[in-house]
Enzyme design. Structure first.
Site, short mmCIF file in Angstrom:
data_model
loop_
_atom_site.label_atom_id
_atom_site.label_comp_id
_atom_site.label_asym_id
_atom_site.label_seq_id
_atom_site.Cartn_x
_atom_site.Cartn_y
_atom_site.Cartn_z
N HIS A 221 77.45 18.57 41.34
CA HIS A 221 77.99 19.37 42.63
C HIS A 221 77.91 20.99 42.91
CE1 HIS A 221 75.88 20.22 46.16
NE2 HIS A 221 76.10 18.98 47.01
N HIS B 213 74.90 24.50 47.03
CA HIS B 213 75.08 24.18 48.70
C HIS B 213 75.94 24.98 49.23
CE1 HIS B 213 71.97 20.60 48.28
NE2 HIS B 213 71.75 21.66 47.46
N TYR C 216 79.83 24.56 47.76
CA TYR C 216 81.01 23.52 47.92
C TYR C 216 81.65 24.92 46.39
CZ TYR C 216 78.03 20.54 50.57
OH TYR C 216 77.71 19.70 51.77
C1 LIG Z 1 70.76 12.73 54.09
C2 LIG Z 1 71.62 13.20 52.71
C3 LIG Z 1 72.51 13.63 51.84
C4 LIG Z 1 72.56 14.37 51.07
N1 LIG Z 1 73.74 14.67 50.71
C5 LIG Z 1 73.48 15.47 49.45
C6 LIG Z 1 75.14 15.16 48.96
O1 LIG Z 1 75.87 14.65 48.67
N2 LIG Z 1 74.35 15.85 46.80
C7 LIG Z 1 74.00 16.69 46.97
O2 LIG Z 1 73.83 17.32 46.06
N3 LIG Z 1 73.07 16.91 47.93
C8 LIG Z 1 72.85 16.01 48.96
N4 LIG Z 1 71.53 16.19 49.45
C9 LIG Z 1 70.24 17.09 48.83
C10 LIG Z 1 69.43 15.87 48.74
O3 LIG Z 1 70.27 15.67 47.48
C11 LIG Z 1 68.32 16.85 47.74
O4 LIG Z 1 68.01 17.70 47.14
C12 LIG Z 1 67.51 17.08 49.20
O5 LIG Z 1 67.70 16.39 50.50
C13 LIG Z 1 65.72 17.59 49.12
O6 LIG Z 1 65.46 16.58 49.27
P1 LIG Z 1 64.17 15.18 49.51
O7 LIG Z 1 63.12 16.94 50.28
O8 LIG Z 1 63.54 15.28 48.51
O9 LIG Z 1 64.92 15.10 50.84
C14 LIG Z 1 71.19 14.96 51.07
C15 LIG Z 1 70.30 14.96 51.81
C16 LIG Z 1 70.34 14.05 52.60
C17 LIG Z 1 68.82 13.92 53.33
#
Ligand SMILES: Cc1cc2nc3c(=O)[nH]c(=O)nc-3n(C[C@H](O)[C@H](O)[C@H](O)COP(=O)(O)O)c2cc1C
Length: 371
Positions: free
Chosen positions: A180, A183, A185
């Site tokens: 990761h 974002h 981090y």
């Molecule tokens: C509940 C939730 C938790 C997430 N946690 C992470 C994470 O731990 N690591 C990460 O890289 N992105 C995280 N994301 C981002 C998702 O991996 C993804 O990039 C984002 O939701 C957009 O994709 P989607 O529209 O298909 O949900 C999270 C998103 C959601 C909704």
């Protein structure tokens, strides 16, 4: 048959299709230990036909990696036994799984009340300038106070923690490593000029700001050898500011991504809020498309696939149609599509998409529980 359901090989990893479960933090691992419910949750997605599961962010073996005690760890006997069970369950259902190695860096304290004695790892002691963000004002106020910049010893300790956690992941049977680095981090905070003001070898122009993330990738590659793939998530946007950017032009993006590819990245996971939007003026190429164009590496897109309605009352998400997934895969602009929220809505998402259907996502129903 569409490219979506065609296989892809990444080093020794054979993927049966292009559908990837995007990493999603769930905070269902008390004491950092993933239990039987977490194993069953991932197993259901494997059984549902998802080509590759990227786990929720997992804390690397460093005291300031992740604050929430319910986020899983990648160290300690109990957590590693838990992951071994998760991996075995996913494999038994015919799936493949990689852990997402996570260090929150400047964003320490965003998820939980934390030990005030822990110093967050920030390249220059800075949280970053807040822009459009969902964080509450009291957290922003508390985070605005600068902390100590990372020392050389901190940098060494963090690299060593990534290496130990990668070693533990391989021992637990995972099929590769995801990092990761988006974002806002830790690794992203080296790229972002707002959080990296260092004047040593780890800061300065973009080439220098990329050196620490590249050093981490190189160390992980050295540890895991040539067989297993490394996935690398990057983003323009930050949790600190959704409008932030690390590369204003394709040339700048090339400086970053080529150094990372040289260090050992196999797959660039270009995290966007909308997977199908142009990344830079003057070209229709998406961020994932640019990653492939600039490096020749395998490229994964993500962001709002199939979401057709607002996910929060205060936020309108435009439809990001599945047709665009097919278009970008069939044209070869991207190689993989990661999908997050629809995987929460539907454990059998891959099978559903194969039937030509698209599940509906309801945040209130699908986001809280593990099912
Ligand atoms: C509940 C939730 C938790 C997430 N946690 C992470 C994470 O731990 N690591 C990460 O890289 N992105 C995280 N994301 C981002 C998702 O991996 C993804 O990039 C984002 O939701 C957009 O994709 P989607 O529209 O298909 O949900 C999270 C998103 C959601 C909704």
């Amino acid at each position: 048959m569409s490219t979506l359901f065609s296989p892809l090989r990444v080093r020794s990893l054979e993927l049966p299709n292009r559908i990837v479960m995007s990493p999603m933090t769930r905070q269902h691992s008390p004491g950092g230990v993933p239990g039987a419910d977490v194993a069953a949750y991932y197993r259901r997605r494997a059984a549902g036909g998802t080509g590759l599961i990227v786990t929720e962010g997992v804390a690397i073996d460093h005291p300031s990696a992740v604050d929430s005690p319910a986020v899983p760890r990648l160290h300690g006997d109990a957590a590693l036994a838990g992951w071994r069970h998760v991996v075995d369950e996913v494999h038994a259902a015919g799936g493949r799984i990689v852990p997402q190695l996570w260090h929150v860096g400047p964003l320490w304290g965003a998820m939980a009340d934390v030990d005030p004695d822990v110093v967050p790892m920030r390249p220059s002691g800075l949280w970053g300038r807040p822009g459009v963000t969902v964080y509450p004002q009291d957290y922003l106020d508390a985070s605005a106070t600068p902390t100590a910049a990372m020392t050389d010893a901190d940098l060494d300790a963090v690299v060593a923690a990534y290496v130990r956690s990668a070693r533990n992941a391989v021992a637990a049977g995972f099929d590769g490593i995801a990092i990761h680095a988006g974002h806002g981090y830790l690794l992203d905070a080296f790229l972002w000029a707002e959080t990296n003001r260092r004047d040593d070898q780890w800061g300065g122009d973009l080439e220098r700001r990329t050196r620490f993330p590249a050093a981490v990738v190189r160390a992980i590659r050295r540890e895991i050898g040539d067989e297993l793939p490394i996935f690398y998530r990057f983003s323009q946007h930050k949790q600190q500011d959704f409008g932030a950017r690390v590369a204003d032009t394709p040339e700048e993006l090339g400086v970053i991504l080529r150094a990372l590819a040289d260090a050992g990245v196999d797959v660039f996971d270009a995290s966007c809020r909308r997977f199908d939007q142009p990344a830079f003026d003057g070209s229709p190429l998406t961020l994932a498309g640019w990653a492939k164009e600039l490096t020749g590496a395998i490229s994964m897109a993500v962001g709002s696939v199939g979401l057709t309605k607002p996910t929060r009352e205060d936020r309108v998400v435009e439809s990001a149609p599945i047709d665009n997934v097919h278009r970008l895969l069939d044209s070869g602009e991207i190689d993989l599509i990661a999908i997050g929220r629809l995987h929460l809505a539907d454990p059998a998402l891959a099978s559903t998409l194969r039937r030509g259907a698209v599940p509906a996502f309801d945040r209130a129903v699908h986001e809280g529980r593990l099912h």
